[in-house]
Every structure is written in C-alpha cells, then in structure tokens.
Design a protein around this motif. Structure first.
Motif, PDB file in Angstrom:
ATOM      1  N   ALA A 447       0.830  -1.218   0.000  1.00  0.00           N
ATOM      2  CA  ALA A 447       0.000   0.000   0.000  1.00  0.00           C
ATOM      3  C   ALA A 447       0.858   1.259   0.000  1.00  0.00           C
ATOM      4  O   ALA A 447       1.741   1.427   0.845  1.00  0.00           O
ATOM      5  CB  ALA A 447      -0.911  -0.009   1.220  1.00  0.00           C
ATOM      6  N   PHE A 448       0.573   2.157  -0.938  1.00  0.00           N
ATOM      7  CA  PHE A 448       1.307   3.421  -1.077  1.00  0.00           C
ATOM      8  C   PHE A 448       0.315   4.569  -0.931  1.00  0.00           C
ATOM      9  O   PHE A 448      -0.682   4.634  -1.640  1.00  0.00           O
ATOM     10  CB  PHE A 448       1.993   3.495  -2.441  1.00  0.00           C
ATOM     11  N   GLY A 449       0.613   5.495  -0.031  1.00  0.00           N
ATOM     12  CA  GLY A 449      -0.247   6.664   0.120  1.00  0.00           C
ATOM     13  C   GLY A 449       0.082   7.406   1.390  1.00  0.00           C
ATOM     14  O   GLY A 449       0.845   6.938   2.229  1.00  0.00           O
ATOM     15  N   GLY A 450      -0.513   8.590   1.545  1.00  0.00           N
ATOM     16  CA  GLY A 450      -0.159   9.442   2.661  1.00  0.00           C
ATOM     17  C   GLY A 450      -1.321   9.832   3.547  1.00  0.00           C
ATOM     18  O   GLY A 450      -2.476   9.491   3.280  1.00  0.00           O
ATOM     19  N   GLU A 451      -0.981  10.550   4.613  1.00  0.00           N
ATOM     20  CA  GLU A 451      -1.943  11.112   5.544  1.00  0.00           C
ATOM     21  C   GLU A 451      -1.892  12.633   5.453  1.00  0.00           C
ATOM     22  O   GLU A 451      -1.038  13.204   4.801  1.00  0.00           O
ATOM     23  CB  GLU A 451      -1.620  10.656   6.976  1.00  0.00           C
ATOM     24  N   LYS A 452      -2.832  13.280   6.117  1.00  0.00           N
ATOM     25  CA  LYS A 452      -2.910  14.742   6.164  1.00  0.00           C
ATOM     26  C   LYS A 452      -2.913  15.325   4.739  1.00  0.00           C
ATOM     27  O   LYS A 452      -3.649  14.834   3.877  1.00  0.00           O
ATOM     28  CB  LYS A 452      -1.787  15.302   7.049  1.00  0.00           C
ATOM     29  N   ASN A 453      -2.076  16.315   4.473  1.00  0.00           N
ATOM     30  CA  ASN A 453      -2.076  16.957   3.149  1.00  0.00           C
ATOM     31  C   ASN A 453      -1.327  16.157   2.088  1.00  0.00           C
ATOM     32  O   ASN A 453      -1.117  16.645   0.975  1.00  0.00           O
ATOM     33  CB  ASN A 453      -1.455  18.351   3.233  1.00  0.00           C
ATOM     34  N   SER A 454      -0.931  14.936   2.423  1.00  0.00           N
ATOM     35  CA  SER A 454      -0.212  14.104   1.458  1.00  0.00           C
ATOM     36  C   SER A 454      -1.132  13.195   0.648  1.00  0.00           C
ATOM     37  O   SER A 454      -0.629  12.419  -0.168  1.00  0.00           O
ATOM     38  CB  SER A 454       0.856  13.266   2.174  1.00  0.00           C
ATOM     39  N   GLY A 455      -2.432  13.286   0.860  1.00  0.00           N
ATOM     40  CA  GLY A 455      -3.305  12.571  -0.059  1.00  0.00           C
ATOM     41  C   GLY A 455      -4.417  11.774   0.574  1.00  0.00           C
ATOM     42  O   GLY A 455      -4.595  11.741   1.789  1.00  0.00           O
ATOM     43  N   LEU A 456      -5.167  11.130  -0.300  1.00  0.00           N
ATOM     44  CA  LEU A 456      -6.288  10.272   0.076  1.00  0.00           C
ATOM     45  C   LEU A 456      -6.176   8.955  -0.672  1.00  0.00           C
ATOM     46  O   LEU A 456      -5.914   8.936  -1.867  1.00  0.00           O
ATOM     47  CB  LEU A 456      -7.626  10.922  -0.288  1.00  0.00           C
ATOM     48  N   GLY A 457      -6.399   7.860   0.048  1.00  0.00           N
ATOM     49  CA  GLY A 457      -6.428   6.558  -0.599  1.00  0.00           C
ATOM     50  C   GLY A 457      -5.050   5.920  -0.679  1.00  0.00           C
ATOM     51  O   GLY A 457      -4.034   6.505  -0.301  1.00  0.00           O
ATOM     52  N   ARG A 458      -5.037   4.709  -1.174  1.00  0.00           N
ATOM     53  CA  ARG A 458      -3.813   3.937  -1.340  1.00  0.00           C
ATOM     54  C   ARG A 458      -3.815   3.302  -2.731  1.00  0.00           C
ATOM     55  O   ARG A 458      -4.868   2.941  -3.268  1.00  0.00           O
ATOM     56  CB  ARG A 458      -3.709   2.824  -0.287  1.00  0.00           C
ATOM     57  N   LEU A 459      -2.614   3.152  -3.291  1.00  0.00           N
ATOM     58  CA  LEU A 459      -2.448   2.456  -4.562  1.00  0.00           C
ATOM     59  C   LEU A 459      -1.449   1.318  -4.379  1.00  0.00           C
ATOM     60  O   LEU A 459      -0.808   1.188  -3.349  1.00  0.00           O
ATOM     61  CB  LEU A 459      -1.971   3.408  -5.659  1.00  0.00           C
ATOM     62  N   ASN A 460      -1.322   0.500  -5.418  1.00  0.00           N
ATOM     63  CA  ASN A 460      -0.484  -0.705  -5.502  1.00  0.00           C
ATOM     64  C   ASN A 460      -1.255  -1.920  -4.974  1.00  0.00           C
ATOM     65  O   ASN A 460      -2.102  -1.808  -4.092  1.00  0.00           O
ATOM     66  CB  ASN A 460       0.839  -0.575  -4.743  1.00  0.00           C
ATOM     67  N   GLY A 461      -0.928  -3.066  -5.569  1.00  0.00           N
ATOM     68  CA  GLY A 461      -1.492  -4.323  -5.110  1.00  0.00           C
ATOM     69  C   GLY A 461      -3.007  -4.316  -5.045  1.00  0.00           C
ATOM     70  O   GLY A 461      -3.695  -3.778  -5.908  1.00  0.00           O
ATOM     71  N   SER A 462      -3.549  -4.914  -3.997  1.00  0.00           N
ATOM     72  CA  SER A 462      -4.997  -5.013  -3.847  1.00  0.00           C
ATOM     73  C   SER A 462      -5.644  -3.652  -3.647  1.00  0.00           C
ATOM     74  O   SER A 462      -6.836  -3.482  -3.912  1.00  0.00           O
ATOM     75  CB  SER A 462      -5.336  -5.925  -2.663  1.00  0.00           C
ATOM     76  N   TRP A 463      -4.859  -2.657  -3.207  1.00  0.00           N
ATOM     77  CA  TRP A 463      -5.414  -1.318  -2.986  1.00  0.00           C
ATOM     78  C   TRP A 463      -5.724  -0.631  -4.311  1.00  0.00           C
ATOM     79  O   TRP A 463      -6.724   0.085  -4.420  1.00  0.00           O
ATOM     80  CB  TRP A 463      -4.450  -0.501  -2.134  1.00  0.00           C
ATOM     81  N   SER A 464      -4.910  -0.834  -5.322  1.00  0.00           N
ATOM     82  CA  SER A 464      -5.234  -0.306  -6.650  1.00  0.00           C
ATOM     83  C   SER A 464      -6.446  -1.026  -7.218  1.00  0.00           C
ATOM     84  O   SER A 464      -7.290  -0.416  -7.891  1.00  0.00           O
ATOM     85  CB  SER A 464      -4.039  -0.470  -7.601  1.00  0.00           C
ATOM     86  N   LEU A 465      -6.537  -2.313  -6.965  1.00  0.00           N
ATOM     87  CA  LEU A 465      -7.700  -3.066  -7.428  1.00  0.00           C
ATOM     88  C   LEU A 465      -8.969  -2.493  -6.803  1.00  0.00           C
ATOM     89  O   LEU A 465      -9.987  -2.311  -7.480  1.00  0.00           O
ATOM     90  CB  LEU A 465      -7.538  -4.540  -7.067  1.00  0.00           C
ATOM     91  N   ASP A 466      -8.914  -2.169  -5.519  1.00  0.00           N
ATOM     92  CA  ASP A 466     -10.063  -1.546  -4.854  1.00  0.00           C
ATOM     93  C   ASP A 466     -10.360  -0.164  -5.433  1.00  0.00           C
ATOM     94  O   ASP A 466     -11.528   0.217  -5.594  1.00  0.00           O
ATOM     95  CB  ASP A 466      -9.800  -1.408  -3.352  1.00  0.00           C
ATOM     96  N   ALA A 467      -9.294   0.589  -5.743  1.00  0.00           N
ATOM     97  CA  ALA A 467      -9.476   1.957  -6.226  1.00  0.00           C
ATOM     98  C   ALA A 467     -10.182   2.010  -7.567  1.00  0.00           C
ATOM     99  O   ALA A 467     -10.945   2.944  -7.844  1.00  0.00           O
ATOM    100  CB  ALA A 467      -8.116   2.654  -6.327  1.00  0.00           C
ATOM    101  N   PHE A 468      -9.946   1.006  -8.422  1.00  0.00           N
ATOM    102  CA  PHE A 468     -10.458   1.060  -9.793  1.00  0.00           C
ATOM    103  C   PHE A 468     -11.584   0.068 -10.067  1.00  0.00           C
ATOM    104  O   PHE A 468     -11.908  -0.208 -11.222  1.00  0.00           O
ATOM    105  CB  PHE A 468      -9.298   0.849 -10.772  1.00  0.00           C
ATOM    106  N   THR A 469     -12.157  -0.472  -9.011  1.00  0.00           N
ATOM    107  CA  THR A 469     -13.314  -1.361  -9.160  1.00  0.00           C
ATOM    108  C   THR A 469     -14.389  -0.964  -8.164  1.00  0.00           C
ATOM    109  O   THR A 469     -14.170  -0.162  -7.260  1.00  0.00           O
ATOM    110  CB  THR A 469     -12.939  -2.843  -8.915  1.00  0.00           C
ATOM    111  N   THR A 470     -15.555  -1.546  -8.330  1.00  0.00           N
ATOM    112  CA  THR A 470     -16.632  -1.390  -7.360  1.00  0.00           C
ATOM    113  C   THR A 470     -17.224  -2.767  -7.100  1.00  0.00           C
ATOM    114  O   THR A 470     -16.850  -3.738  -7.768  1.00  0.00           O
ATOM    115  CB  THR A 470     -17.696  -0.400  -7.868  1.00  0.00           C
ATOM    116  N   VAL A 471     -18.106  -2.859  -6.139  1.00  0.00           N
ATOM    117  CA  VAL A 471     -18.716  -4.135  -5.779  1.00  0.00           C
ATOM    118  C   VAL A 471     -20.216  -4.061  -5.996  1.00  0.00           C
ATOM    119  O   VAL A 471     -20.867  -3.102  -5.570  1.00  0.00           O
ATOM    120  CB  VAL A 471     -18.404  -4.503  -4.310  1.00  0.00           C
ATOM    121  N   LYS A 472     -20.749  -5.047  -6.677  1.00  0.00           N
ATOM    122  CA  LYS A 472     -22.189  -5.114  -6.924  1.00  0.00           C
ATOM    123  C   LYS A 472     -22.788  -6.291  -6.155  1.00  0.00           C
ATOM    124  O   LYS A 472     -22.277  -7.412  -6.209  1.00  0.00           O
ATOM    125  CB  LYS A 472     -22.477  -5.277  -8.415  1.00  0.00           C
TER     126      LYS A 472
END
Length: 486
Positions: A447-472
């Motif tokens: 998981a790659f990402g920051g807190e405070k003014n460094s961003g929202l969310g995480r990317l890489n691995g399963s976190w990117s999969l979560d970021a670019f998909t939804t659940v039905k």
C-alpha cells in the motif's frame, strides 16, 4: 532505436492526430532549453471524444478473456525492455533525469505492469449468508468503467503507468492527461507502448493540453467514475473538491515533507548514504524525498561531517553524463521557487553550511543547519536539492519534530534497535515509514499513500484493485419469501 520525439500527437479513439485547439504546447529540454517537439493542444471537444471512446471500448474489454488481457501487459513489458535505451534517452531529454534515475524509473514501470497483469485473474466475488431464509447473496467485483488519470512531471512514466496499468488490468477504459512539461514520457510514450502491445483501440486515450484550454473539464466530464491524480497538495485539494461535487471517487497522491530520523545508536555511514539518496535523487523532485534530517545530538557532529562531505562530492550538470547525480530542475519557475525558499531560510536564521551555485536550471546542493520547526524551510515541501538538518535531544523530540508538518507521506528511522524504531514509527503521522532505509520506496504489492495533506487513498497491489473497481450485490431468493403485508 525508436524516436519517441515523433510522438507529438493526441492519441484518441486509437488514432494519432492533432488536437483541435488553436493553442500550441512546446516541449522543452530542461537542461539546455532546446525544443524537443511541439503539440497542438487538445480541446474540450477532444477530451469528450477521448472519454466517449474509452467508454465504448470498455464494454468489450470488460468481458475479454483474462488470458488475452494478460498477454497485452506481457507484450508491453517486452516492448519496454526492447526499447529501454530509447526510453532512457527521452527521460533524460524531456525531464532532465539522470541515467541512473531513468533506469530506476523504467524498472518501477516494468514491475507495476507485471502486477497489473495479475488483475484480470483477481476480479473475484463472494457468496455471503443472509438472515432471510432461502436467500443467496452474491458480491461481484466489477470495473468502475472509465478512469481519468492526471500525472505529474517528476516521475511521469511511472506515475502515469501506476494508475493506467492497474486501471486497464481491472477492466476499465482510461483517459490520461500528462503534465504539460512531460507530454511524451508521461503520455504518448505510454500510448505507443500499449498500441504496440495490442491493447484494443480506443480503450486508452491520451490528451495533451493545458489547463488554460480545458479548465476543470477533464474532471467534470460525466463519464469518468474515478479521477486518479498525482501532484501538488494545492491542486489535489481542488481536484478533490470538483470531483466531490460530481460524486466521483478520487485517488490523490500529493506532496510530502518527509523526515529521516537518525538515532544515537544508528549505523552512521548507512544513515548518511540513505539520507543522501533520499534527498538528492532526481534533484529532490520526489514527493517522498527527505526534506528534514532529524539527528540525535550524540551523533549529530559525526553525521553532519560525513553528510556534508558526501553531498559536496555529488556531480552536478548534464544529465546525459553517466557520472551526473544532480541534473536540472524542471523549469525556471521551479528554480525560482527554490531560490526564494533558500533566501527565506537564510532570513529566518538557518545556516547554509553548504551552498552551491545556480547555473541555469541546475541548482547545486544546499544544506541548512540551525533549522527550527517553525521555519518556512522546515514546513514547506522542498522540491529541489535543498535539505534541513535538525538536532534533537531524545526520541520524543524527534517524534514531535517529525509530526510538526501538514504533510504525512513517507519517512525513515535509523537505529540498531529494530523494535525501538518500530515503536517510534507507530507514533509518526505518515502513511509510510522505513527503518534503516531511505524515505524513497515504492513496491508494486504494498500500500502506497499518505496522511494529512499528502493525499487520500492507497495504490499498488490489492489497494489499486479496490481503487479502480466497485462491488455489486446480486441476491437470489431461491424459495418464496413471505412479506408482512402480502
């Protein structure tokens, strides 16, 4: 050898063509200011066509066999490996990256594509129980549809691909808008790679333009469901605000003011090497760069002596020279921002114990001591080869100094006591922190990402999969259900 400088067109609907704007975008070499190439900018009409193309092509791509999808990514890796020298050259020319930086960035790209190649096989669902008799609950992971990607100028090849490849791997269409200073490395180069790899036409679109031409149109367009942005915190906040008004999901990888802490039991030689790498790689133009080196007073003098000696030995100049470590900043604006911060640091009482010269877009290293947490140079992101050295009395003061920032992206702690470092790491408000290593780390499955003014969310691995998909949720009532008023 491929001449990527010829990729000076928009890539929309699977075709290479000029934009329909009257505005021209000139792509400069930041080292010598020579013109690399010129683009005719995309207009809002072109952005609309790009999004519509991605939406249409995605309908079929979503249902393409996972093995066919994986083959596209394997072909992309092969194309990059076969054209590595040409890609290195355009990274050097277009963004002033050194040969070392170019090789580093290409390796990151290859790894993230290999990770994205696994996504078609990870679109897994679940069957969950229900409190209702005879009901079966199915959860399906599906693509969001179309993803808009906006990338920066510092690591444009990787930071574009970091969203583009996973979004495609998860079954989406993509429209990419690279930074106007790196339209090839962050944009049309990626289009060329996937075109050669056999990606269906229209699925990936690249629009080269300026904000003055399209305003917020790239974000506000009704088709993209996710906007993935990497860049400054100021722009990221604006994108988050605009996207929020349109109920779009955002992934924001923003600025940093990372602290590298050297404790009294650290391996000083290792800490020096890590601190130099963490500050001066790509001239300090990395969001994870160590802006602040926080050193325990017991080892401060030894660390400082060795650190200054090492930094002073770094070769500055032409990024084409394999020996060069510090090349040019991206443009005159970035240079002036750094000059202003240096002058502010001196006015506020910091001591520049090493102060290099400014030669064009080359800024030679500057090391500040006598820095206090309230100084501007300790608070702002220093996007250049400037660093603050801060002395502390104990672990708690080191933690307080590290947390005295509006940012929280990365960090590092050097100590021979791993558990001491781990306990400190838990108390530092940052998305990532590394013990006995540098602040610059990015791995494809973590998981790659920051807190405070460094961003929202995480990317890489399963976190990117979560970021670019939804659940039905699809439920099936296998036996007749009794309703209270039937």
């Amino acid at each position: 050898m491929v001449n990527f400088k010829l990729l000076n067109k928009q890539y929309i609907s699977g075709e290479w063509k000029d934009g329909t704007s009257n505005r021209q975008l000139i792509d400069f070499n930041p080292y010598n200011n020579e013109v690399i190439t010129t683009f005719t900018c995309a207009s809002l009409k072109d952005v609309d066509e790009a999004y519509r193309s991605a939406k249409e092509a995605q309908k079929k791509w979503q249902h393409t066999n996972p093995i066919e999808k994986r083959a596209v990514f394997e072909n992309a890796v092969k194309y990059i490996e076969e054209n590595k020298e040409s890609i290195e050259n355009i990274i050097i020319e277009e963004l002033g990256g050194t040969k070392l930086k170019a090789a580093f960035e290409i390796d990151l790209v290859i790894n993230i594509i290999k990770e994205a190649a696994t996504y078609p096989f990870r679109m897994e669902g679940k069957i969950l129980p229900s409190p209702v008799d005879g009901k079966e609950n199915r959860l399906y992971r599906i693509p969001v549809g179309v993803v808009g990607v906006i990338s920066p100028f510092n690591f444009p090849f990787f930071l574009s691909m970091k969203s583009v490849a996973p979004a495609l791997g998860a079954g989406n269409g993509v429209v990419l808008k690279p930074h106007e200073h790196t339209p090839i490395t962050g944009g049309t180069l990626i289009a060329k790679i996937f075109e050669e790899a056999g990606l269906p036409k229209g699925l990936l679109n690249v629009v080269i333009t300026e904000i003055e031409e399209i305003g917020d149109g790239f974000i506000e367009h009704p088709i993209p469901k996710v906007i993935s942005f990497t860049g400054s915190s100021k722009v990221g906040k604006h994108i988050g605000e605009v996207a929020g008004r349109h109920l779009k999901k955002v992934s924001l990888e923003l600025g940093g003011n990372s602290a590298l802490i050297v404790l009294d039991d650290a391996d000083i030689d290792l800490a020096v090497s890590a601190a130099v790498f963490s500050r001066f790689t790509h001239q300090g133009q990395i969001c994870m760069s160590a802006n602040r080196i926080i050193v325990h007073e017991k080892v401060y003098d030894e660390f400082l002596t060795k650190y200054v000696r090492k930094v002073a030995s770094l070769k500055c100049g032409d990024p084409r020279d394999p020996e060069t470590i510090i090349g040019p900043l991206m443009n005159e604006r970035q240079v002036q921002m750094i000059i202003n911060l240096i002058e502010t640091g001196i006015k506020e009482g910091a001591t520049p114990i090493l102060k290099g010269e400014v030669k064009g877009n080359i800024v030679e290293p500057v090391i500040f001591t006598d820095v206090t947490p309230d100084m501007t140079i300790a608070k702002e992101e220093l996007f250049g080869p400037v660093v603050c050295i801060m002395k502390v009395e104990n672990d708690q003061q080191a933690i307080e100094y590290a947390n005295n920032s509006d940012f929280g992206l990365s960090g590092a702690i050097h100590t021979s006591n791993i558990e001491r470092g781990a306990e400190m790491a838990k108390q530092i408000e940052t998305g990532m922190i590394h013990i006995n290593d540098g602040t610059i780390n990015d791995e494809p499955i973590v998981a790659f990402g920051g807190e405070k003014n460094s961003g929202l969310g995480r990317l890489n691995g399963s976190w990117s999969l979560d970021a670019f998909t939804t659940v039905k949720w699809i439920s099936i009532q296998h036996t007749p259900r009794k309703y209270p008023y039937s």
